[in-house]
Motif scaffolding. Structure first.
Motif, PDB file in Angstrom:
ATOM      1  N   LEU A 382       0.989  -1.020   0.086  1.00 44.26           N
ATOM      2  CA  LEU A 382       0.056   0.134   0.016  1.00 44.26           C
ATOM      3  C   LEU A 382       0.904   1.147  -0.049  1.00 44.26           C
ATOM      4  N   GLU A 383       0.348   2.433  -0.205  1.00 48.85           N
ATOM      5  CA  GLU A 383       1.014   3.801  -0.187  1.00 48.85           C
ATOM      6  C   GLU A 383       0.273   4.649   0.721  1.00 48.85           C
ATOM      7  N   LEU A 384       0.957   5.340   1.545  1.00 51.63           N
ATOM      8  CA  LEU A 384       0.467   6.399   2.383  1.00 51.63           C
ATOM      9  C   LEU A 384       0.044   7.535   1.303  1.00 51.63           C
ATOM     10  N   HIS A 385      -1.069   8.143   1.775  1.00 46.48           N
ATOM     11  CA  HIS A 385      -1.309   9.413   1.041  1.00 46.48           C
ATOM     12  C   HIS A 385      -0.302  10.488   1.191  1.00 46.48           C
ATOM     13  N   PRO A 386       0.157  11.370   0.137  1.00 47.39           N
ATOM     14  CA  PRO A 386       1.103  12.116   0.095  1.00 47.39           C
ATOM     15  C   PRO A 386       0.701  13.253   1.019  1.00 47.39           C
ATOM     16  N   LYS A 387      -0.690  13.681   1.067  1.00 49.28           N
ATOM     17  CA  LYS A 387      -0.961  14.827   1.652  1.00 49.28           C
ATOM     18  C   LYS A 387      -1.272  14.507   2.970  1.00 49.28           C
ATOM     19  N   LYS A 388      -0.179  14.309   3.811  1.00 49.14           N
ATOM     20  CA  LYS A 388      -0.313  14.216   5.179  1.00 49.14           C
ATOM     21  C   LYS A 388      -0.687  15.504   6.042  1.00 49.14           C
ATOM     22  N   ILE A 389      -1.053  15.474   7.191  1.00 47.34           N
ATOM     23  CA  ILE A 389      -1.416  16.518   7.774  1.00 47.34           C
ATOM     24  C   ILE A 389      -0.297  16.490   9.296  1.00 47.34           C
ATOM     25  N   GLY A 390       0.313  17.531   9.361  1.00 52.80           N
ATOM     26  CA  GLY A 390       1.339  17.558  10.583  1.00 52.80           C
ATOM     27  C   GLY A 390       2.906  17.372  10.137  1.00 52.80           C
ATOM     28  N   PRO A 391       3.679  17.265  11.187  1.00 52.44           N
ATOM     29  CA  PRO A 391       3.214  17.552  12.599  1.00 52.44           C
ATOM     30  C   PRO A 391       2.589  18.929  12.783  1.00 52.44           C
ATOM     31  N   VAL A 392       1.646  18.826  13.715  1.00 53.60           N
ATOM     32  CA  VAL A 392       1.018  20.195  14.057  1.00 53.60           C
ATOM     33  C   VAL A 392       0.605  20.147  15.478  1.00 53.60           C
ATOM     34  N   PRO A 393       0.777  21.378  16.253  1.00 54.82           N
ATOM     35  CA  PRO A 393       0.570  21.345  17.580  1.00 54.82           C
ATOM     36  C   PRO A 393      -1.018  21.011  18.155  1.00 54.82           C
ATOM     37  N   VAL A 394      -1.024  20.320  19.139  1.00 55.06           N
ATOM     38  CA  VAL A 394      -2.512  19.639  19.301  1.00 55.06           C
ATOM     39  C   VAL A 394      -3.352  20.629  19.897  1.00 55.06           C
ATOM     40  N   SER A 395      -2.835  22.174  19.999  1.00 53.60           N
ATOM     41  CA  SER A 395      -3.363  23.150  20.488  1.00 53.60           C
ATOM     42  C   SER A 395      -4.457  23.811  19.248  1.00 53.60           C
ATOM     43  N   ASN A 396      -3.750  23.427  18.085  1.00 54.04           N
ATOM     44  CA  ASN A 396      -4.433  23.990  16.920  1.00 54.04           C
ATOM     45  C   ASN A 396      -5.713  23.043  16.603  1.00 54.04           C
ATOM     46  N   GLY A 397      -5.953  21.763  17.643  1.00 55.20           N
ATOM     47  CA  GLY A 397      -7.104  21.217  17.194  1.00 55.20           C
ATOM     48  C   GLY A 397      -6.680  20.014  16.388  1.00 55.20           C
ATOM     49  N   VAL A 398      -7.399  18.862  16.836  1.00 51.30           N
ATOM     50  CA  VAL A 398      -7.082  17.574  15.846  1.00 51.30           C
ATOM     51  C   VAL A 398      -8.251  17.710  14.839  1.00 51.30           C
ATOM     52  N   ASP A 399      -8.121  17.733  13.659  1.00 54.55           N
ATOM     53  CA  ASP A 399      -9.403  17.487  12.810  1.00 54.55           C
ATOM     54  C   ASP A 399      -9.470  16.211  12.423  1.00 54.55           C
ATOM     55  N   PHE A 400     -10.436  15.282  13.018  1.00 58.79           N
ATOM     56  CA  PHE A 400     -10.613  14.045  12.762  1.00 58.79           C
ATOM     57  C   PHE A 400     -11.992  13.555  12.930  1.00 58.79           C
ATOM     58  N   LEU A 401     -12.343  12.753  11.852  1.00 53.31           N
ATOM     59  CA  LEU A 401     -13.724  12.099  11.991  1.00 53.31           C
ATOM     60  C   LEU A 401     -14.864  13.061  12.225  1.00 53.31           C
ATOM     61  N   GLY A 402     -14.858  14.238  11.365  1.00 50.17           N
ATOM     62  CA  GLY A 402     -15.827  15.284  11.541  1.00 50.17           C
ATOM     63  C   GLY A 402     -15.836  16.193  12.540  1.00 50.17           C
ATOM     64  N   TYR A 403     -14.974  15.981  13.457  1.00 55.90           N
ATOM     65  CA  TYR A 403     -14.838  17.044  14.595  1.00 55.90           C
ATOM     66  C   TYR A 403     -13.685  17.588  14.618  1.00 55.90           C
ATOM     67  N   VAL A 404     -13.319  18.843  15.159  1.00 53.72           N
ATOM     68  CA  VAL A 404     -12.133  19.469  15.622  1.00 53.72           C
ATOM     69  C   VAL A 404     -11.968  19.413  17.176  1.00 53.72           C
ATOM     70  N   ILE A 405     -10.901  18.641  17.562  1.00 59.78           N
ATOM     71  CA  ILE A 405     -10.803  18.134  19.002  1.00 59.78           C
ATOM     72  C   ILE A 405      -9.598  18.769  19.559  1.00 59.78           C
ATOM     73  N   ARG A 406     -10.210  19.507  20.598  1.00 59.98           N
ATOM     74  CA  ARG A 406      -9.004  20.199  21.709  1.00 59.98           C
ATOM     75  C   ARG A 406      -9.209  19.420  22.943  1.00 59.98           C
ATOM     76  N   HIS A 407      -8.051  19.714  23.794  1.00 57.92           N
ATOM     77  CA  HIS A 407      -8.346  19.188  25.236  1.00 57.92           C
ATOM     78  C   HIS A 407      -9.552  19.550  26.000  1.00 57.92           C
ATOM     79  N   ASN A 408     -10.051  20.754  25.838  1.00 55.52           N
ATOM     80  CA  ASN A 408     -11.056  21.192  26.477  1.00 55.52           C
ATOM     81  C   ASN A 408     -12.480  21.590  26.129  1.00 55.52           C
TER      82      ASN A 408
END
Length: 612
Positions: A382-408
């Motif tokens: 298999l091949e990874l998709h070339p358009k990976k996201i990151g590394p990005v600070p988690v304080s920016n929010g993790v855009d995953f599964l339809g949500y933008v997730i932060r610690h609070n």
């Protein structure tokens, strides 16, 4: 008097298979009245039952009796001429009825033991899972129409190893991206459930706990909560820097290698029947037998690399089947084990072919991404998709599964909100129409309203897992037409219909009063035959506003007024001139003579000021 079968009798005594309360010891008998076959002339003796009784079945009799020595002493139904004997009306013998309807003369019967993969017990359990939330679909109803025959046919094919998947339905899905879907026939989906339920027993203990797709107790919302927990841990509740990287497999389902997948299964499965069925489903080529459903010609726009028709032989699994989702977990389990055991990544979560890794070091994430890319290329082809996201600070929010997730807190992804707005704009265009500058007409098309209700519930179910209170209120104010049809509880995001649903009423007064309770403050034009009627208080309003004559009588509806259907344009225009809110209720044809006709609203008319 013949004694009917009692609820307390054991399964051996019932001569038809009870699918709701099956037992591995229960004989799966269907009896046939075929005089042309020599073997049909022999009485079959089945030993069992309470108090040592012996159940005897004669070739001419469609029941069993408690008297084994007298084959005439049974309830005899002749399906050729309809004759029914009365032998057991005056004695104490037991008579147990068997299945009526069309005789099954060609389906062989396969007694099974508890735990057999292809037992009727397992097949029926798979059928119940398969029909969940899909029982009213055309394929499910068609299968259920001849349920016993279909389940027995499937069992015969599985036991004889003659089973081959049937024709799939091919269509294109546009959300979230344009893609090609092969939907298996309902009987094939039952086979998928049989296979997956057995393979899960082998692989579930092996899967890592942070694989969340197509697993009981997991899912999208569980994954979003776990990501939030990871963010809190890796960042010490937002007090120290931390980073994440999001990766996915390029064109995963179409690139999956069937030979590698089957080798993975063969190493863990020792049961030859289970291995045979897995091979049949894995190596089935859905592009050889399909029925296209493509009214909008979307399939032509599917890119070649995303189409099963462009893949090499033994590559790709159809999107949409339960088996494909489970096989994805099996295939990528090697990746999960590599990341957790060799890379030692503590904060790793995968949903299907999307996965996220977190660490306190951005350099560490870059290194892991390179090793993962090499692993999936060499070990999984298999091949990874070339358009990976990151590394990005988690304080920016993790855009995953339809949500933008932060610690609070958690927000809903902008694309999800935009998709919801597009759907609501479409429904508003279909349901609400202006009648000049002074009026709005709200249609009561029950097919559209059911679709809108399901659409809203789906999105609200997604929104309630995020901090979305102000978003939902803003959407409800922007799309104020929703308030005409639904009532929302903002604290729980639960939805309730305001409009009346089709139901059976005792009489016309109950039907009329229910419509009035649903539309308080409206003038209700209620069709009865060839007239629109107004009763009691409504009739007096008709006299006041339109000069209608009020006829008086006794009992309910003692006062009534009305006008013929052909005069509807005149009186609706008069009501709009007075800026009155009113609703038109039409009747539908009765199914049988004397039946109370169904009456439902077809349109509500409101001045814009009242609609707002």
């Amino acid at each position: 008097m013949a004694k009917p079968i009692q609820p307390g009798m054991r399964d051996q005594e019932q001569l038809t298979f009870n699918f709701k309360d099956s037992s591995p010891e229960a004989p799966h008998h269907f009896f046939q009245n075929d005089q042309s076959k020599p073997e049909a002339k022999k009485a079959e003796k089945v030993v069992g039952g309470e108090s040592g009784r012996t159940n005897t079945v004669s070739d001419n009799y469609w029941s069993s009796t408690s008297n084994p020595n007298n084959t005439d002493n049974a309830l005899n139904a002749n399906f050729n001429n309809g004759n029914l004997n009365n032998n057991n009306k005056t004695n104490s013998n037991y008579v147990r009825a068997v299945r009526g309807g069309k005789c099954l003369t060609s389906v062989p019967l396969y007694p099974s033991r508890r735990g057999d993969i292809f037992s009727l017990e397992n097949i029926h359990a798979a059928y119940l899972k398969c029909r969940r939330r899909k029982r009213n679909t055309a394929n499910a109803l068609r299968f259920e129409l001849n349920l016993e025959e279909n389940l027995l046919d499937l069992q015969e094919q599985l036991i004889k190893r003659t089973y081959q998947p049937g024709r799939s339905i091919l269509f294109a899905a546009t959300k979230p991206k344009l893609r090609e879907i092969f939907a298996a026939d309902f009987g094939d989906r039952v086979a998928h459930h049989i296979l997956v339920s057995e393979l899960e027993k082998i692989w579930e203990p092996r899967f890592i706990s942070d694989s969340y797709a197509c697993r009981e107790g997991k899912g999208i919302h569980g994954a979003s909560l776990r990501v939030r927990e990871f963010i809190r841990r890796v960042s010490a509740n937002g007090t120290r820097p931390a980073y994440f990287i999001k990766l996915d497999i390029r064109n995963f389902f179409n690139s999956l290698n069937k030979n590698i997948l089957f080798d993975l299964i063969r190493k863990k499965v020792s049961d030859p029947e289970l291995l045979w069925l897995a091979g049949i489903i894995i190596y089935h080529d859905c592009t050889e037998d399909y029925l296209p459903r493509d009214r909008e010609n979307l399939l032509r726009r599917v890119p070649a690399h995303k189409s099963m028709f462009s893949q090499p032989k033994n590559n790709g699994l159809p999107i949409g089947n339960l088996s494909s989702q489970f096989f994805a977990n099996v295939y990528l389990d090697r990746l999960d084990q590599f990341v957790k055991r060799e890379l030692k990544c503590r904060y790793y979560l995968r949903y299907a072919d999307d996965f996220v890794l977190m660490s306190e070091s951005a350099e560490q994430l870059e290194c892991w991404a390179g090793e993962i890319g090499e692993f999936v290329r060499e070990r999984l082809r298999l091949e990874l998709h070339p358009k990976k996201i990151g590394p990005v600070p988690v304080s920016n929010g993790v855009d995953f599964l339809g949500y933008v997730i932060r610690h609070n807190y958690v927000l809903v992804r902008r694309r999800v909100v935009n998709n919801l707005k597009a759907r609501l704009n479409w429904f508003r265009e279909k349901l609400v129409s202006p009648l000049g500058p002074d009026y709005l007409r709200f249609r009561y098309d029950y097919g559209l309203l059911d679709g809108l209700f399901n659409c809203l519930n789906s999105y609200l179910g997604h929104l309630k897992w995020a901090n979305s209170h102000r978003l939902v209120r803003a959407l409800w104010e922007r799309y104020d037409f929703l308030d005409q049809y639904f009532r929302i509880e903002f604290s729980t995001l639960s939805l309730e219909r305001r409009y009346p649903l089709p139901k059976i009423y005792k009489n016309l007064p109950a039907q009329y009063e229910n419509i009035l309770s649903v539309f308080p403050g409206y003038l209700v034009f209620f069709q009865v035959g060839n007239f629109y009627a107004l009763y009691n208080t409504q009739s007096r309003l008709g006299k006041e506003y339109f000069g209608l004559k009020v006829m008086k009588g006794k009992g309910w509806g003692g006062e009534k007024a009305g006008f013929p259907l052909v005069a509807w344009p005149k009186y609706s225009r008069l009501a709009m001139n007075r800026l009155l809110p009113f609703v038109e209720v039409r009747e539908r044809p009765a199914f049988s003579p004397g039946e109370l006709r169904e009456r439902l609203p077809v349109g509500a008319y409101l001045p814009p000021a009242l609609a707002a």
